[in-house]
Motif scaffolding. Structure first.
Motif, PDB file in Angstrom:
ATOM      1  N   PHE A 205     -14.536   0.926  14.742  1.00 20.93           N
ATOM      2  CA  PHE A 205     -14.805   0.669  13.167  1.00 20.93           C
ATOM      3  C   PHE A 205     -14.598   2.077  12.588  1.00 20.93           C
ATOM      4  O   PHE A 205     -15.160   3.076  13.071  1.00 20.93           O
ATOM      5  CB  PHE A 205     -16.017   0.046  12.959  1.00 20.93           C
ATOM      6  N   THR A 206     -13.573   1.852  11.546  1.00 20.53           N
ATOM      7  CA  THR A 206     -13.437   3.363  10.708  1.00 20.53           C
ATOM      8  C   THR A 206     -14.688   3.996  10.095  1.00 20.53           C
ATOM      9  O   THR A 206     -15.686   3.135   9.991  1.00 20.53           O
ATOM     10  CB  THR A 206     -12.402   3.143   9.658  1.00 20.53           C
ATOM     11  N   SER A 207     -14.561   4.857   9.626  1.00 21.25           N
ATOM     12  CA  SER A 207     -15.732   5.609   8.852  1.00 21.25           C
ATOM     13  C   SER A 207     -16.467   4.990   7.890  1.00 21.25           C
ATOM     14  O   SER A 207     -17.497   4.978   7.373  1.00 21.25           O
ATOM     15  CB  SER A 207     -15.376   7.065   8.572  1.00 21.25           C
ATOM     16  N   GLY A 208     -15.503   4.000   7.017  1.00 19.58           N
ATOM     17  CA  GLY A 208     -16.146   3.540   5.950  1.00 19.58           C
ATOM     18  C   GLY A 208     -16.104   4.284   4.447  1.00 19.58           C
ATOM     19  O   GLY A 208     -17.242   4.017   3.809  1.00 19.58           O
ATOM     20  N   SER A 209     -15.495   5.369   4.599  1.00 16.15           N
ATOM     21  CA  SER A 209     -15.708   6.260   3.324  1.00 16.15           C
ATOM     22  C   SER A 209     -15.118   5.779   1.937  1.00 16.15           C
ATOM     23  O   SER A 209     -15.511   6.161   1.116  1.00 16.15           O
ATOM     24  CB  SER A 209     -14.991   7.802   3.758  1.00 16.15           C
ATOM     25  N   THR A 210     -14.393   4.782   2.268  1.00 15.02           N
ATOM     26  CA  THR A 210     -13.720   4.075   0.974  1.00 15.02           C
ATOM     27  C   THR A 210     -14.426   2.494   0.913  1.00 15.02           C
ATOM     28  O   THR A 210     -13.565   1.897   0.430  1.00 15.02           O
ATOM     29  CB  THR A 210     -12.267   4.261   1.030  1.00 15.02           C
ATOM     30  N   GLY A 211     -15.444   2.332   1.458  1.00 18.81           N
ATOM     31  CA  GLY A 211     -15.640   1.081   1.448  1.00 18.81           C
ATOM     32  C   GLY A 211     -16.424   0.548   2.683  1.00 18.81           C
ATOM     33  O   GLY A 211     -16.858   1.439   3.626  1.00 18.81           O
ATOM     34  N   GLN A 212     -16.724  -0.653   2.981  1.00 18.45           N
ATOM     35  CA  GLN A 212     -17.189  -1.135   4.312  1.00 18.45           C
ATOM     36  C   GLN A 212     -16.296  -0.808   5.468  1.00 18.45           C
ATOM     37  O   GLN A 212     -15.128  -0.887   5.405  1.00 18.45           O
ATOM     38  CB  GLN A 212     -17.490  -2.664   4.071  1.00 18.45           C
ATOM     39  N   LYS A 213     -16.924  -0.324   6.434  1.00 20.25           N
ATOM     40  CA  LYS A 213     -16.301  -0.091   8.007  1.00 20.25           C
ATOM     41  C   LYS A 213     -15.339  -1.349   8.220  1.00 20.25           C
ATOM     42  O   LYS A 213     -15.663  -2.406   8.260  1.00 20.25           O
ATOM     43  CB  LYS A 213     -17.309   0.037   8.646  1.00 20.25           C
ATOM     44  N   LYS A 214     -14.174  -0.837   8.613  1.00 18.34           N
ATOM     45  CA  LYS A 214     -12.861  -1.869   8.994  1.00 18.34           C
ATOM     46  C   LYS A 214     -12.869  -1.668  10.361  1.00 18.34           C
ATOM     47  O   LYS A 214     -12.864  -0.812  10.923  1.00 18.34           O
ATOM     48  CB  LYS A 214     -11.696  -1.281   8.285  1.00 18.34           C
ATOM     49  N   GLY A 215     -12.972  -3.024  11.059  1.00 18.74           N
ATOM     50  CA  GLY A 215     -12.852  -2.903  12.587  1.00 18.74           C
ATOM     51  C   GLY A 215     -11.290  -2.938  13.065  1.00 18.74           C
ATOM     52  O   GLY A 215     -10.551  -3.977  12.963  1.00 18.74           O
TER      53      GLY A 215
ATOM     54  N   LYS B  38       1.137   0.391  16.291  1.00 17.71           N
ATOM     55  CA  LYS B  38       0.699  -0.277  15.477  1.00 17.71           C
ATOM     56  C   LYS B  38      -0.378  -1.211  15.680  1.00 17.71           C
ATOM     57  O   LYS B  38       0.194  -2.204  16.547  1.00 17.71           O
ATOM     58  CB  LYS B  38       1.684  -0.802  14.353  1.00 17.71           C
ATOM     59  N   MET B  39      -1.500  -1.195  15.303  1.00 19.92           N
ATOM     60  CA  MET B  39      -2.821  -2.285  15.698  1.00 19.92           C
ATOM     61  C   MET B  39      -2.288  -3.589  15.462  1.00 19.92           C
ATOM     62  O   MET B  39      -1.511  -4.012  14.847  1.00 19.92           O
ATOM     63  CB  MET B  39      -4.138  -1.673  14.721  1.00 19.92           C
ATOM     64  N   LEU B  40      -3.255  -4.413  16.145  1.00 20.07           N
ATOM     65  CA  LEU B  40      -3.209  -5.792  16.057  1.00 20.07           C
ATOM     66  C   LEU B  40      -3.557  -6.168  14.667  1.00 20.07           C
ATOM     67  O   LEU B  40      -2.800  -7.210  14.061  1.00 20.07           O
ATOM     68  CB  LEU B  40      -3.872  -6.484  17.091  1.00 20.07           C
ATOM     69  N   GLY B  41      -4.527  -5.405  14.266  1.00 23.34           N
ATOM     70  CA  GLY B  41      -4.923  -5.572  12.716  1.00 23.34           C
ATOM     71  C   GLY B  41      -6.408  -5.460  12.798  1.00 23.34           C
ATOM     72  O   GLY B  41      -7.000  -4.965  13.457  1.00 23.34           O
ATOM     73  N   TYR B  42      -7.167  -5.844  11.696  1.00 27.75           N
ATOM     74  CA  TYR B  42      -8.512  -5.676  11.381  1.00 27.75           C
ATOM     75  C   TYR B  42      -9.189  -6.973  11.822  1.00 27.75           C
ATOM     76  O   TYR B  42      -8.817  -8.153  11.695  1.00 27.75           O
ATOM     77  CB  TYR B  42      -8.821  -5.335   9.916  1.00 27.75           C
ATOM     78  N   VAL B  43     -10.417  -6.769  12.392  1.00 33.15           N
ATOM     79  CA  VAL B  43     -11.115  -7.865  12.713  1.00 33.15           C
ATOM     80  C   VAL B  43     -11.951  -8.598  11.555  1.00 33.15           C
ATOM     81  O   VAL B  43     -12.479  -9.655  11.455  1.00 33.15           O
ATOM     82  CB  VAL B  43     -12.240  -7.745  13.740  1.00 33.15           C
ATOM     83  N   ASN B  44     -11.986  -7.682  10.309  1.00 33.14           N
ATOM     84  CA  ASN B  44     -12.915  -8.273   9.354  1.00 33.14           C
ATOM     85  C   ASN B  44     -12.144  -8.029   7.824  1.00 33.14           C
ATOM     86  O   ASN B  44     -12.927  -8.090   6.875  1.00 33.14           O
ATOM     87  CB  ASN B  44     -14.157  -7.642   9.214  1.00 33.14           C
ATOM     88  N   TYR B  45     -11.111  -7.506   8.035  1.00 32.38           N
ATOM     89  CA  TYR B  45     -10.101  -7.378   6.682  1.00 32.38           C
ATOM     90  C   TYR B  45      -8.593  -7.893   7.020  1.00 32.38           C
ATOM     91  O   TYR B  45      -8.273  -8.033   8.170  1.00 32.38           O
ATOM     92  CB  TYR B  45     -10.034  -5.836   6.272  1.00 32.38           C
ATOM     93  N   PRO B  46      -7.948  -8.144   5.679  1.00 32.07           N
ATOM     94  CA  PRO B  46      -6.603  -8.514   5.696  1.00 32.07           C
ATOM     95  C   PRO B  46      -5.976  -7.624   6.630  1.00 32.07           C
ATOM     96  O   PRO B  46      -6.104  -6.185   6.333  1.00 32.07           O
ATOM     97  CB  PRO B  46      -6.230  -8.814   4.340  1.00 32.07           C
ATOM     98  N   ASP B  47      -4.752  -8.024   6.974  1.00 30.31           N
ATOM     99  CA  ASP B  47      -3.623  -7.091   7.700  1.00 30.31           C
ATOM    100  C   ASP B  47      -2.964  -6.241   6.283  1.00 30.31           C
ATOM    101  O   ASP B  47      -2.815  -6.951   5.365  1.00 30.31           O
ATOM    102  CB  ASP B  47      -2.476  -7.865   8.193  1.00 30.31           C
ATOM    103  N   PRO B  48      -2.987  -5.164   6.338  1.00 23.75           N
ATOM    104  CA  PRO B  48      -2.517  -4.088   5.526  1.00 23.75           C
ATOM    105  C   PRO B  48      -1.138  -3.617   5.642  1.00 23.75           C
ATOM    106  O   PRO B  48      -0.445  -3.160   4.892  1.00 23.75           O
ATOM    107  CB  PRO B  48      -3.427  -2.824   5.838  1.00 23.75           C
ATOM    108  N   THR B  49      -0.305  -4.305   6.687  1.00 27.09           N
ATOM    109  CA  THR B  49       0.954  -4.169   7.093  1.00 27.09           C
ATOM    110  C   THR B  49       1.900  -4.284   5.722  1.00 27.09           C
ATOM    111  O   THR B  49       1.862  -5.512   5.105  1.00 27.09           O
ATOM    112  CB  THR B  49       1.699  -4.793   8.215  1.00 27.09           C
ATOM    113  N   LYS B  50       2.860  -3.461   5.389  1.00 24.24           N
ATOM    114  CA  LYS B  50       3.743  -3.834   4.284  1.00 24.24           C
ATOM    115  C   LYS B  50       5.239  -3.562   4.846  1.00 24.24           C
ATOM    116  O   LYS B  50       5.475  -2.837   5.547  1.00 24.24           O
ATOM    117  CB  LYS B  50       3.403  -2.625   3.321  1.00 24.24           C
ATOM    118  N   LYS B  51       6.069  -4.058   4.041  1.00 22.01           N
ATOM    119  CA  LYS B  51       7.624  -4.236   4.180  1.00 22.01           C
ATOM    120  C   LYS B  51       8.027  -3.002   2.981  1.00 22.01           C
ATOM    121  O   LYS B  51       7.862  -3.404   1.903  1.00 22.01           O
ATOM    122  CB  LYS B  51       8.290  -5.391   4.179  1.00 22.01           C
ATOM    123  N   ILE B  52       8.984  -2.068   3.496  1.00 24.21           N
ATOM    124  CA  ILE B  52       9.384  -1.303   2.442  1.00 24.21           C
ATOM    125  C   ILE B  52      10.957  -1.276   2.553  1.00 24.21           C
ATOM    126  O   ILE B  52      11.482  -1.644   3.625  1.00 24.21           O
ATOM    127  CB  ILE B  52       8.993   0.178   2.684  1.00 24.21           C
TER     128      ILE B  52
END
Length: 358
Positions: A144-154, A344-358
């Motif tokens: 789980f990330t530090s959560g400095s910008t909101g709730q901790k992300k898994g 690149k991670m599989l994704g978050y367990v509690n948040y939407p996938d942040p992957t973007k196409k550029i």
């Protein structure tokens, strides 16, 4: 049953069978490689006993122990049992621990009960996260990330993510890394500690654990006591370390062979200060978000470099790529950094996938 062709499990087995290692883990006492091996396989059987009774679509364990050989042994045991682990800290607020337990989909916990290590099954009140349900055989760990910008992300890191990182580090450092011991001073809930474990596994190193990640004196004590040859610190900690070295000039660091930095911007003047204290050590600057499996880029800092304000993040590790997206209408000296590759991670367990196409 251990998969014969699993690169990660094979590395753990090779480590446990290493003949050149006398001490595997050094914490408040020394744990020999044979003692450590027995612990790993004992804990493996404990986990399998629980997981064989739980739903087949999950094999996760939460570790809530002191910083010691048992903690590391359970990490290795979870992999050999073809499961994943969630690192927790006894110093974390109870509400944070509860949140992580409920949102990580784990089915087993390891904690203390009457001063003994206790394994128990765990059932979350929440439904199993889809990412775990679909990938439970692929996961190596959840941090789980530090959560400095909101709730901790898994952050859900797969075995293939970790294996890619392991192979990259081996390819880059097989002729650069010569240390026989690594000192872990950071929280075991941070992936900087995972970076140390990777070096230990690949190069069969003694793992030295400080008593308290928040206590710099504990760090210095272990550094001197075990003559640690490789350390990984964030620049802000390195700055405090240098201040202590100024006060205690009798501390000799000639035994240090590698200094790894990461997690923050590394100023050149900081490198210049520490270089005088570690004459035999190679210095590396790493960069990488938790979502990209520990580190994604590296840079070897040469001691004869010309004066610079900061040290660059360097080249991508093999298998990774990065892109800088700039705004043509604004200052093109600045832009957004995008990473892609096998880490690149599989994704978050509690948040939407942040992957973007550029």
């Amino acid at each position: 049953m251990i998969k014969r062709k699993d690169y990660l499990n094979n590395l753990v087995i090779e480590y446990l069978k290493s003949k050149k290692l006398k001490i595997a883990i050094s914490d408040v006492k020394n744990c020999s490689i044979d003692e450590f091996k027995n612990k790993v396989f004992h804990y493996k059987s404990k986990l399998e006993k629980i997981w064989n009774k739980t739903p087949k679509n999950n094999r996760g364990v939460a570790i809530l122990l002191d910083r010691n050989s048992d903690y590391i042994a359970i990490i290795f045991a979870s992999w050999l049992a073809n499961g994943f682990y969630l690192p927790l800290s006894l110093t974390s607020p109870k509400k944070n621990i509860k949140y992580q337990l409920e949102n990580s989909g784990i089915t087993a916990t390891v904690s203390y009960k009457k001063n003994r290590i206790y394994f128990s099954s765990y059932k979350s009140k929440k439904s199993l996260p889809k990412i775990i349900k679909n990938n439970y055989k692929k996961i190596a760990y959840i941090i789980f990330t530090s959560g400095s910008t909101g709730q901790k992300k898994g952050v859900c890191i797969s075995r293939n993510n970790l294996i890619s990182y392991l192979k990259s580090i081996k390819k880059i450092f097989k002729k650069k890394f010569s240390a026989k011991s690594v000192l872990i001073s950071g929280e075991l809930t941070f992936d900087i500690s995972s970076a140390d474990l990777v070096f230990a596994l690949l190069f069969k190193c003694e793992i030295i654990l400080t008593n308290d990640s928040r206590n710099l004196l504990s760090f210095i004590q272990k550094l001197e006591e075990r003559k640690a040859e490789s350390i990984y610190v964030v620049p802000s900690t390195l700055e405090k370390f240098i201040d202590i070295l100024k006060r205690f000039k009798n501390i000799n660091l000639d035994h240090l062979k590698q200094l790894n930095c990461g997690g923050e911007i590394l100023p050149f003047n900081l490198v210049k200060k520490i270089s005088k204290k570690i004459p035999n050590a190679k210095i590396f600057n790493f960069y990488g978000p938790t979502e990209f499996t520990i580190n994604s880029t590296y840079f070897e800092v040469k001691k004869n470099m010309s004066q610079k304000t900061t040290i660059p993040i360097g080249k991508p590790l093999p298998g990774n790529k990065y892109y800088i997206k700039t705004n043509k209408k604004k200052n093109r000296d600045f832009g957004e950094l995008y990473l892609t590759g096998k880490q690149k991670m599989l994704g978050y367990v509690n948040y939407p996938d942040p992957t973007k196409k550029i």
